[in-house]
Motif scaffolding. Structure first.
Motif, PDB file in Angstrom:
ATOM      1  N   ARG A 187       3.234  -1.046  -5.002  1.00 45.88           N
ATOM      2  CA  ARG A 187       2.513  -0.851  -6.267  1.00 45.88           C
ATOM      3  C   ARG A 187       1.047  -1.264  -6.139  1.00 45.88           C
ATOM      4  O   ARG A 187       0.150  -0.590  -6.659  1.00 45.88           O
ATOM      5  CB  ARG A 187       3.191  -1.639  -7.396  1.00 45.88           C
ATOM      6  CG  ARG A 187       4.490  -1.029  -7.898  1.00 45.88           C
ATOM      7  CD  ARG A 187       4.924  -1.656  -9.208  1.00 45.88           C
ATOM      8  NE  ARG A 187       5.183  -3.084  -9.075  1.00 45.88           N
ATOM      9  CZ  ARG A 187       6.375  -3.610  -8.799  1.00 45.88           C
ATOM     10  NH1 ARG A 187       7.415  -2.804  -8.605  1.00 45.88           N
ATOM     11  NH2 ARG A 187       6.534  -4.915  -8.712  1.00 45.88           N
ATOM     12  N   GLN A 188       0.803  -2.385  -5.444  1.00 46.72           N
ATOM     13  CA  GLN A 188      -0.573  -2.839  -5.268  1.00 46.72           C
ATOM     14  C   GLN A 188      -1.404  -1.820  -4.498  1.00 46.72           C
ATOM     15  O   GLN A 188      -2.543  -1.508  -4.862  1.00 46.72           O
ATOM     16  CB  GLN A 188      -0.587  -4.182  -4.534  1.00 46.72           C
ATOM     17  CG  GLN A 188      -0.152  -5.358  -5.382  1.00 46.72           C
ATOM     18  CD  GLN A 188      -0.153  -6.650  -4.589  1.00 46.72           C
ATOM     19  OE1 GLN A 188       0.388  -6.712  -3.480  1.00 46.72           O
ATOM     20  NE2 GLN A 188      -0.769  -7.686  -5.134  1.00 46.72           N
ATOM     21  N   ILE A 189      -0.833  -1.279  -3.430  1.00 46.84           N
ATOM     22  CA  ILE A 189      -1.577  -0.325  -2.611  1.00 46.84           C
ATOM     23  C   ILE A 189      -1.761   0.991  -3.356  1.00 46.84           C
ATOM     24  O   ILE A 189      -2.809   1.637  -3.254  1.00 46.84           O
ATOM     25  CB  ILE A 189      -0.872  -0.117  -1.266  1.00 46.84           C
ATOM     26  CG1 ILE A 189      -0.848  -1.439  -0.485  1.00 46.84           C
ATOM     27  CG2 ILE A 189      -1.572   0.959  -0.437  1.00 46.84           C
ATOM     28  CD1 ILE A 189      -0.017  -1.409   0.775  1.00 46.84           C
ATOM     29  N   ALA A 190      -0.758   1.387  -4.147  1.00 42.35           N
ATOM     30  CA  ALA A 190      -0.865   2.622  -4.921  1.00 42.35           C
ATOM     31  C   ALA A 190      -1.961   2.535  -5.979  1.00 42.35           C
ATOM     32  O   ALA A 190      -2.440   3.570  -6.457  1.00 42.35           O
ATOM     33  CB  ALA A 190       0.475   2.948  -5.578  1.00 42.35           C
ATOM     34  N   SER A 191      -2.364   1.324  -6.333  1.00 40.79           N
ATOM     35  CA  SER A 191      -3.407   1.145  -7.347  1.00 40.79           C
ATOM     36  C   SER A 191      -4.812   1.207  -6.766  1.00 40.79           C
ATOM     37  O   SER A 191      -5.799   1.155  -7.509  1.00 40.79           O
ATOM     38  CB  SER A 191      -3.223  -0.214  -8.049  1.00 40.79           C
ATOM     39  OG  SER A 191      -3.575  -1.290  -7.178  1.00 40.79           O
ATOM     40  N   LEU A 192      -4.925   1.331  -5.449  1.00 39.21           N
ATOM     41  CA  LEU A 192      -6.247   1.355  -4.815  1.00 39.21           C
ATOM     42  C   LEU A 192      -6.950   2.684  -5.071  1.00 39.21           C
ATOM     43  O   LEU A 192      -6.379   3.619  -5.619  1.00 39.21           O
ATOM     44  CB  LEU A 192      -6.103   1.102  -3.311  1.00 39.21           C
ATOM     45  CG  LEU A 192      -5.500  -0.250  -2.914  1.00 39.21           C
ATOM     46  CD1 LEU A 192      -5.412  -0.368  -1.399  1.00 39.21           C
ATOM     47  CD2 LEU A 192      -6.313  -1.406  -3.491  1.00 39.21           C
ATOM     48  N   GLY A 193      -8.207   2.753  -4.645  1.00 40.07           N
ATOM     49  CA  GLY A 193      -9.041   3.910  -4.925  1.00 40.07           C
ATOM     50  C   GLY A 193      -8.411   5.225  -4.505  1.00 40.07           C
ATOM     51  O   GLY A 193      -7.701   5.298  -3.494  1.00 40.07           O
ATOM     52  N   THR A 194      -8.680   6.266  -5.274  1.00 39.99           N
ATOM     53  CA  THR A 194      -8.168   7.595  -4.963  1.00 39.99           C
ATOM     54  C   THR A 194      -8.607   8.008  -3.563  1.00 39.99           C
ATOM     55  O   THR A 194      -9.761   7.846  -3.191  1.00 39.99           O
ATOM     56  CB  THR A 194      -8.687   8.618  -5.986  1.00 39.99           C
ATOM     57  OG1 THR A 194      -8.256   8.232  -7.291  1.00 39.99           O
ATOM     58  CG2 THR A 194      -8.171  10.008  -5.675  1.00 39.99           C
ATOM     59  N   GLY A 195      -7.660   8.544  -2.810  1.00 39.06           N
ATOM     60  CA  GLY A 195      -7.951   8.929  -1.436  1.00 39.06           C
ATOM     61  C   GLY A 195      -7.541   7.899  -0.417  1.00 39.06           C
ATOM     62  O   GLY A 195      -7.736   8.096   0.792  1.00 39.06           O
ATOM     63  N   SER A 196      -6.935   6.793  -0.878  1.00 35.65           N
ATOM     64  CA  SER A 196      -6.445   5.770   0.049  1.00 35.65           C
ATOM     65  C   SER A 196      -5.141   6.244   0.694  1.00 35.65           C
ATOM     66  O   SER A 196      -4.372   7.005   0.102  1.00 35.65           O
ATOM     67  CB  SER A 196      -6.203   4.441  -0.678  1.00 35.65           C
ATOM     68  OG  SER A 196      -7.411   3.888  -1.144  1.00 35.65           O
ATOM     69  N   THR A 197      -4.901   5.774   1.910  1.00 35.89           N
ATOM     70  CA  THR A 197      -3.694   6.163   2.652  1.00 35.89           C
ATOM     71  C   THR A 197      -3.009   4.929   3.206  1.00 35.89           C
ATOM     72  O   THR A 197      -3.648   4.085   3.829  1.00 35.89           O
ATOM     73  CB  THR A 197      -4.039   7.102   3.820  1.00 35.89           C
ATOM     74  OG1 THR A 197      -4.723   8.251   3.330  1.00 35.89           O
ATOM     75  CG2 THR A 197      -2.782   7.543   4.557  1.00 35.89           C
ATOM     76  N   LEU A 198      -1.716   4.829   2.967  1.00 30.73           N
ATOM     77  CA  LEU A 198      -0.888   3.762   3.520  1.00 30.73           C
ATOM     78  C   LEU A 198      -0.042   4.321   4.650  1.00 30.73           C
ATOM     79  O   LEU A 198       0.593   5.369   4.505  1.00 30.73           O
ATOM     80  CB  LEU A 198       0.032   3.183   2.452  1.00 30.73           C
ATOM     81  CG  LEU A 198       1.205   2.318   2.946  1.00 30.73           C
ATOM     82  CD1 LEU A 198       0.691   1.008   3.550  1.00 30.73           C
ATOM     83  CD2 LEU A 198       2.201   2.044   1.820  1.00 30.73           C
ATOM     84  N   ALA A 199      -0.014   3.627   5.776  1.00 27.40           N
ATOM     85  CA  ALA A 199       0.923   3.936   6.860  1.00 27.40           C
ATOM     86  C   ALA A 199       1.752   2.677   7.080  1.00 27.40           C
ATOM     87  O   ALA A 199       1.226   1.638   7.493  1.00 27.40           O
ATOM     88  CB  ALA A 199       0.188   4.331   8.129  1.00 27.40           C
ATOM     89  N   MET A 200       3.034   2.750   6.794  1.00 29.08           N
ATOM     90  CA  MET A 200       3.908   1.575   6.832  1.00 29.08           C
ATOM     91  C   MET A 200       5.193   1.901   7.581  1.00 29.08           C
ATOM     92  O   MET A 200       5.812   2.938   7.337  1.00 29.08           O
ATOM     93  CB  MET A 200       4.241   1.132   5.409  1.00 29.08           C
ATOM     94  CG  MET A 200       5.091  -0.122   5.331  1.00 29.08           C
ATOM     95  SD  MET A 200       5.366  -0.655   3.611  1.00 29.08           S
ATOM     96  CE  MET A 200       6.768   0.362   3.168  1.00 29.08           C
ATOM     97  N   THR A 201       5.587   1.027   8.486  1.00 26.38           N
ATOM     98  CA  THR A 201       6.857   1.228   9.174  1.00 26.38           C
ATOM     99  C   THR A 201       7.989   0.582   8.383  1.00 26.38           C
ATOM    100  O   THR A 201       7.791  -0.363   7.621  1.00 26.38           O
ATOM    101  CB  THR A 201       6.839   0.631  10.587  1.00 26.38           C
ATOM    102  OG1 THR A 201       6.572  -0.779  10.518  1.00 26.38           O
ATOM    103  CG2 THR A 201       5.788   1.311  11.456  1.00 26.38           C
ATOM    104  N   PHE A 202       9.187   1.134   8.577  1.00 22.11           N
ATOM    105  CA  PHE A 202      10.382   0.552   7.975  1.00 22.11           C
ATOM    106  C   PHE A 202      11.543   0.744   8.932  1.00 22.11           C
ATOM    107  O   PHE A 202      11.531   1.640   9.784  1.00 22.11           O
ATOM    108  CB  PHE A 202      10.681   1.186   6.612  1.00 22.11           C
ATOM    109  CG  PHE A 202      10.934   2.665   6.640  1.00 22.11           C
ATOM    110  CD1 PHE A 202      12.229   3.181   6.729  1.00 22.11           C
ATOM    111  CD2 PHE A 202       9.878   3.574   6.580  1.00 22.11           C
ATOM    112  CE1 PHE A 202      12.466   4.550   6.761  1.00 22.11           C
ATOM    113  CE2 PHE A 202      10.104   4.950   6.595  1.00 22.11           C
ATOM    114  CZ  PHE A 202      11.394   5.436   6.688  1.00 22.11           C
ATOM    115  N   LEU A 203      12.543  -0.122   8.803  1.00 24.62           N
ATOM    116  CA  LEU A 203      13.713  -0.055   9.672  1.00 24.62           C
ATOM    117  C   LEU A 203      14.837   0.726   8.998  1.00 24.62           C
ATOM    118  O   LEU A 203      15.119   0.539   7.816  1.00 24.62           O
ATOM    119  CB  LEU A 203      14.225  -1.455  10.010  1.00 24.62           C
ATOM    120  CG  LEU A 203      13.450  -2.277  11.038  1.00 24.62           C
ATOM    121  CD1 LEU A 203      14.210  -3.565  11.353  1.00 24.62           C
ATOM    122  CD2 LEU A 203      13.207  -1.483  12.315  1.00 24.62           C
TER     123      LEU A 203
END
Length: 285
Positions: A187-203
């Protein structure tokens, strides 16, 4: 400092850095990633390659996973930088060396490495001792998660502009967090400026892994539990994509292990391939 010893990076960060160096030293060309600076930071004993967790064949899948995910992230940063995104945040940065290895790229970026205060203090000292120094565009952001410090607040205090787009990388972190903590981070990262990109690993859950590799993964999970750093959260790709959508991301994508293999390992003749188990979420605001 008050004469107190500086506690260095945790065992996981050290292992990752050594695997990256081992890839450059023992695997044939072309290398997926060239990184021996982490090895210089650690300065291990000469026999470090004889450690059980460094066995060239026994841990090759994990070594490949580490360099594959690092290359994927760095390619993403380069792609986004070409579009004008100039903020790059690494959550759980450990011994990341992108700034030191690629100054021609990172000189155009503001890079924020987020990790525990002890790790940041140790890294700052080692970079100075090696003569590498702290680049003007690098911010080592100490966050005491156990004390309840909020990483986004600390990030902003170090010059991060939450209203502008950024690339956020989080690798090897989600499995240590509870479901609530993962949701809060998304949720915190989704609230960042438009055009932001998250790359996150998961198991992936064990039942979604290659059957041949499940016993080895089970052993790794048991060792993590015994070491006091248990893996808590596992997600199927559909579950992770649903969480990202619920958090408010505009676009979400699952990048599988097979895609990483196709990008970086398909032309190799030495059989080096990432182990099953770790996948990517790529999500944009």
């Amino acid at each position: 400092m008050n004469g107190k010893p500086i506690i260095g990076p945790d065992a996981t960060a050290v292992r990752v850095a050594l695997w990256r160096a081992m890839h450059a030293q023992i695997d044939p060309l072309p290398h997926v990633l060239e990184d021996e600076i982490g090895l210089q930071l650690i300065a291990p004993d000469e026999g470090w390659k004889n450690r059980p967790d460094m066995h060239p064949q026994g841990t090759s899948g994990y070594r490949a996973s580490i360099v594959g995910r690092a290359r994927f992230i760095e390619d993403l940063v380069l792609e986004q930088a070409s579009r004008g995104v100039n903020q790059y945040v690494i959550l759980g940065a450990g011994l990341d060396t992108f700034v030191q290895r690629r100054p021609e790229v990172t000189s155009r970026l503001r890079v924020f490495e987020v990790d525990r205060p002890a790790t940041q203090e140790w890294k700052r000292r080692r970079l100075t001792q090696l003569g590498l120094g702290i680049a003007d565009n690098l911010r080592l952001v100490p966050v005491d998660f156990e004390a309840g410090e909020l990483w986004l607040e600390k990030l902003t205090a170090h010059g991060f502009d939450a209203s502008k787009p950024a690339v956020i990388a989080s690798t090897g972190v989600s499995m240590y967090l509870t479901m609530d903590a993962n949701q809060a981070t998304l949720r915190q990262i989704a609230s960042l400026g438009t055009g932001s990109t998250l790359a996150m690993t998961f198991l992936l859950p064990l039942d979604l892994l290659d059957a041949v590799e499940r016993p080895q993964h089970q052993m790794v999970y048991e060792r993590a539990q015994a070491a006091g750093t248990p893996f808590i959260s596992f997600f199927s790709p559909s579950e992770m994509l649903a969480l990202a959508r619920e958090a408010g991301f505009r676009a979400v994508q699952h990048v599988s292990r097979s895609e990483i293999i196709q990008r970086y390992f398909s032309s190799r003749t030495d059989g080096l391939r990432p182990a099953s188990g770790e996948e990517f979420l790529v999500a944009s605001t």
